[in-house]
Design an enzyme around this catalytic site. Structure first.
Site, PDB file in Angstrom:
ATOM      1  N   ASP A 407     115.874 -37.209  44.444  1.00 33.94           N
ATOM      2  CA  ASP A 407     114.759 -38.156  44.847  1.00 33.94           C
ATOM      3  C   ASP A 407     113.940 -38.770  43.756  1.00 33.94           C
ATOM      4  OD1 ASP A 407     112.464 -38.821  46.664  1.00 33.94           O
ATOM      5  OD2 ASP A 407     111.439 -37.470  45.578  1.00 33.94           O
ATOM      6  N   GLU A 460     118.403 -41.919  44.326  1.00 29.54           N
ATOM      7  CA  GLU A 460     117.538 -43.066  44.783  1.00 29.54           C
ATOM      8  C   GLU A 460     116.552 -43.641  43.421  1.00 29.54           C
ATOM      9  OE1 GLU A 460     113.164 -43.469  47.149  1.00 29.54           O
ATOM     10  OE2 GLU A 460     113.517 -41.704  46.220  1.00 29.54           O
TER      11      GLU A 460
END
Length: 727
Positions: A407, A460
């Protein structure tokens, strides 16, 4: 241990330290010491009326020296303690201070060096048998603590009862005999300033249900995996040439038991229901939003406290393994959202763990995320980097997880991420790149792929940082894949336009192909696109209800025909009308309505076509796998060829993003003969008008669009049609 000629003396300072809970050398004072004619036993235990010792020679009282300190001569050999409290309660226990260390020199060396790839096997709470006795071994890193104790219900949360042994460089350990799985515990830490902290175990394998904050002793050994065939063959299923279609799931809100207080499904219920659903829908992987224990439901798991503990919200660790095992037996991979980019400031967590900025930076310009009010790991500290890398390996090895989606990578790569001038500290060269975070990500990927062959990692990452999915030895970050955030933003902007205006934004759909092969991309339609007032995917589409559904189906046709692996957030596969709410469940009532069922059937068919058709996946990351045929901004039409390896049937994708039907639309194709209409997003079975090509067309026309032959096709309104060459 040397044999003493007389009982050891205890200094007044040591007595006071034991009574006040400031003793940092309990094993030098407490426990048995050999004497020429037996052994001398010293025990410190608050709030006792009497303490006696049972040996092979019988049971005798242990004299009280003063206060809570007991000591006396006992016969040689094993012994047990019998305690009586002032209120008359009796119990027996083994003396923790008669046991030697558990951690060996190799563990301590690797921990100090920051290279312990299996750190969780040394630190944390382990149910073990030590020196012939069953119990739990605790070990924690707290280098700046003056004293660390294990506290729990078993010792009335009293830090004076079980102070730990300092070993190595900043590691504390103790073996508590008789303590078994299920025990609640924390570490009580006396910091350098004299403050007392109670912290959850950074390497704990279990936690209480939030909002309770204690760690829980969990025995994670001995699980009987049945996924051998999957593990042996998964590397080929996760290669960049494999069909990868990911169903992103928030475990707490996929389904809820309305007949049981609206609770979320358990891991075991997900093992039955979620796995069966994803398999039927043709997805190849489940991606679970973070399952590492987290205190605040509203963070969706992105503010974790217990990085080594599967959240107890859905069951204990072995039941999480049940979910992974069931997915593997069904032919599905399991990916986890992993959050090494930040952690919350909760008092029981990692923040100022031993009274100092241990895991985080001292300078808030480096160590505090303004966007999320969270702390940033100090990636330059070897012990912190080891902690995070070992955590990645832990999930891959202990839980057979097939990959990690990391993330907020962009926030890690740049020191000035979301900061104004003066709010960040430049790197050693005066620039904005975070060299320590870059080195950490590279090391994490090298270690993860080395320790768990066949896995995949995904970033990401929303900037144009070069080489995110390039090998580390070529200067890249070493990820297997990168989320294509630019594609997602451009395509959703295009689809949200009224069709009459799309001609002016034609490049939003073509621009992505200028960089589509610069990384190994995943095309993500994630939870972030359907929350925080952004509305559902269905309601991003313009027009009346029929047009919204038609646009959504066309968008999916475009996405599955476009180079790149696929990711779709739960609910989007049936066109959920509302945006996602983590406190509820998906709108399964809507999913049963005809138009939503049509979208669901389309996604299912696209998944199955994608998996069965090499031209649609084999060269997702290779420019040889894609060729434009034609694009026409005036008509908002697009057509391209997808190719696989030699011998694979080519595919042609044709798109019409206006509500105007286009019969007789002629396009060039790479070979003559029949082309099967494999998917038509306007088919009646999907809720469309039913206009189409009667199952296929024959390419026998003049050369066109740089191709040797051409064919005339019908492009229905707001549709994508996918043709597969049959010969």
């Amino acid at each position: 241990m040397d044999i003493l000629t007389q009982p050891p003396a205890i200094s007044p300072e040591d007595r006071r330290a034991l009574d006040r809970g400031t003793c940092d050398r309990p094993f030098a004072i407490l426990g048995p010491r050999p004497l020429a004619d037996g052994q001398w036993l010293t025990v410190h235990h608050p709030d006792l009326a009497t303490l006696s010792v049972e040996t092979g020679a019988g049971r005798t009282d242990l004299p009280r020296l003063e206060g809570d300190l007991f000591a006396g001569r006992i016969p040689p050999g094993p012994y047990r303690l019998h305690a009586r409290s002032r209120d008359g309660a009796d119990w027996q226990f083994d003396d923790p201070y008669r046991f030697g260390p558990v951690l060996g020199e190799v563990d301590l060396h690797l921990l100090a060096e920051g290279t312990h790839r299996h750190l969780w096997r040394a630190l944390g709470a382990h149910v073990v048998r030590h020196e012939g006795t069953a119990g739990t071994h605790f070990a924690v890193w707290a280098p700046n603590a003056r004293r660390v104790s294990v506290v729990g219900q078993f010792n009335a949360w009293d830090g004076r009862r079980h102070p730990m042994r300092r070993v190595g460089q900043g590691v504390w350990e103790i073996f508590l005999p008789g303590l078994a799985e299920g025990a609640l515990y924390k570490y009580e830490i006396l910091d350098a300033q004299g403050g007392v902290l109670q912290k959850a175990d950074p390497v704990g394998f279990g936690s209480q249900h939030p909002p309770e904050k204690a760690s829980v002793v969990r025995d994670i050994t001995g699980y009987g995996w049945k996924d051998g065939p999957w593990m042996a063959g998964r590397a080929a299923l996760q290669d960049r040439g494999a069909p990868i279609s990911i169903y992103e799931v928030h475990p707490g809100s996929w389904r809820r038991r309305q007949d049981d207080g609206g609770r979320p499904l358990s891991y075991q219920e997900m093992a039955r229901e979620l796995v069966a659903y994803a398999r039927d829908m043709g997805f190849t992987h489940l991606e679970l939003m973070p399952v590492s224990e987290f205190p605040f439901d509203g963070s969706w798991g992105y503010q974790p406290v217990g990085l080594f503990a599967p959240t107890i919200r859905f069951g204990p660790p072995h039941e999480f393994r049940d979910l992974v095992d069931a997915a593997h037996q069904a032919g599905l991979g399991v990916l986890l959202d992993w959050v090494p980019g930040h952690f919350p400031t909760d008092a029981h967590g990692l923040a100022r763990f031993d009274g100092t900025e241990l895991y985080e930076h001292a300078d808030p310009r480096e160590g505090f995320h303004q966007d999320w009010n969270t702390l940033i790991y100090n990636y330059g500290r070897v012990e912190v980097r080891n902690f995070l890398i070992a955590n990645a390996v832990y999930w891959l090895q202990e839980y057979h997880v097939d990959g990690l989606r990391v993330d907020a990578v962009a926030s890690m790569l740049y020191r000035d991420y979301s900061r104004r001038d003066g709010e960040w500290v430049p790197n050693r060269d005066g620039g904005r790149e975070n060299y320590e975070a870059i080195a950490f990500l590279q090391a994490m990927n090298v270690t993860a792929y080395g320790e768990a062959p066949g896995i995949m990692t995904m970033a990401e990452e929303s900037t144009s940082y070069p080489g995110v999915s390039a090998p580390v030895d070529a200067g890249g970050l070493g990820f297997g894949f990168k989320w294509n955030m630019g594609w997602m933003n451009d395509v959703l902007r295009y689809m949200s336009r009224d069709p009459v205006h799309r001609r002016h934004h034609h490049d939003l759909l073509t621009f992505g192909l200028t960089y589509a092969f610069s990384e190994n991309f995943i095309l993500p339609i994630s939870h972030d696109e359907v929350v925080h007032g952004k509305g559902s995917l269905l309601h991003k589409m313009p027009g009346d209800d029929w047009q919204r559904f038609a646009n959504l189906r066309a968008f999916y046709g475009f996405m599955w025909g476009h180079p790149g692996k696929k990711l779709l957030f739960m609910g989007c596969e049936f066109g959920q009308p509302e945006e996602w709410n983590h406190n509820g469940e998906l709108n399964w009532q809507a999913a049963g309505q005809p138009m939503h069922q049509g979208v669901q059937a389309l996604v299912r068919d696209l998944n199955h076509l994608y998996a069965a058709t090499p031209a649609l996946h084999a060269k997702d990351a290779d420019p040889e796998g894609f060729q434009w045929i034609a694009t026409d901004s005036a008509q908002s039409t697009f057509a391209w060829i997808r190719r696989g390896n030699d011998g694979d049937a080519p595919v042609v994708v044709a798109c019409n993003f206006t509500p105007v039907p286009r019969p007789g639309f002629r396009i060039g194709v790479p070979q003559g003969g029949r082309w099967r209409e494999a998917v038509n997003t306007d088919a009646a079975v999907y809720g469309g008008s039913g206009s189409g090509n009667l199952g296929g067309v024959v390419a026998d026309g003049e050369p066109r669009d740089g191709q040797p032959v051409s064919m005339a096709v019908t492009l229905p309104p707001l549709s994508v049609v996918i043709f597969v060459a049959e010969d």
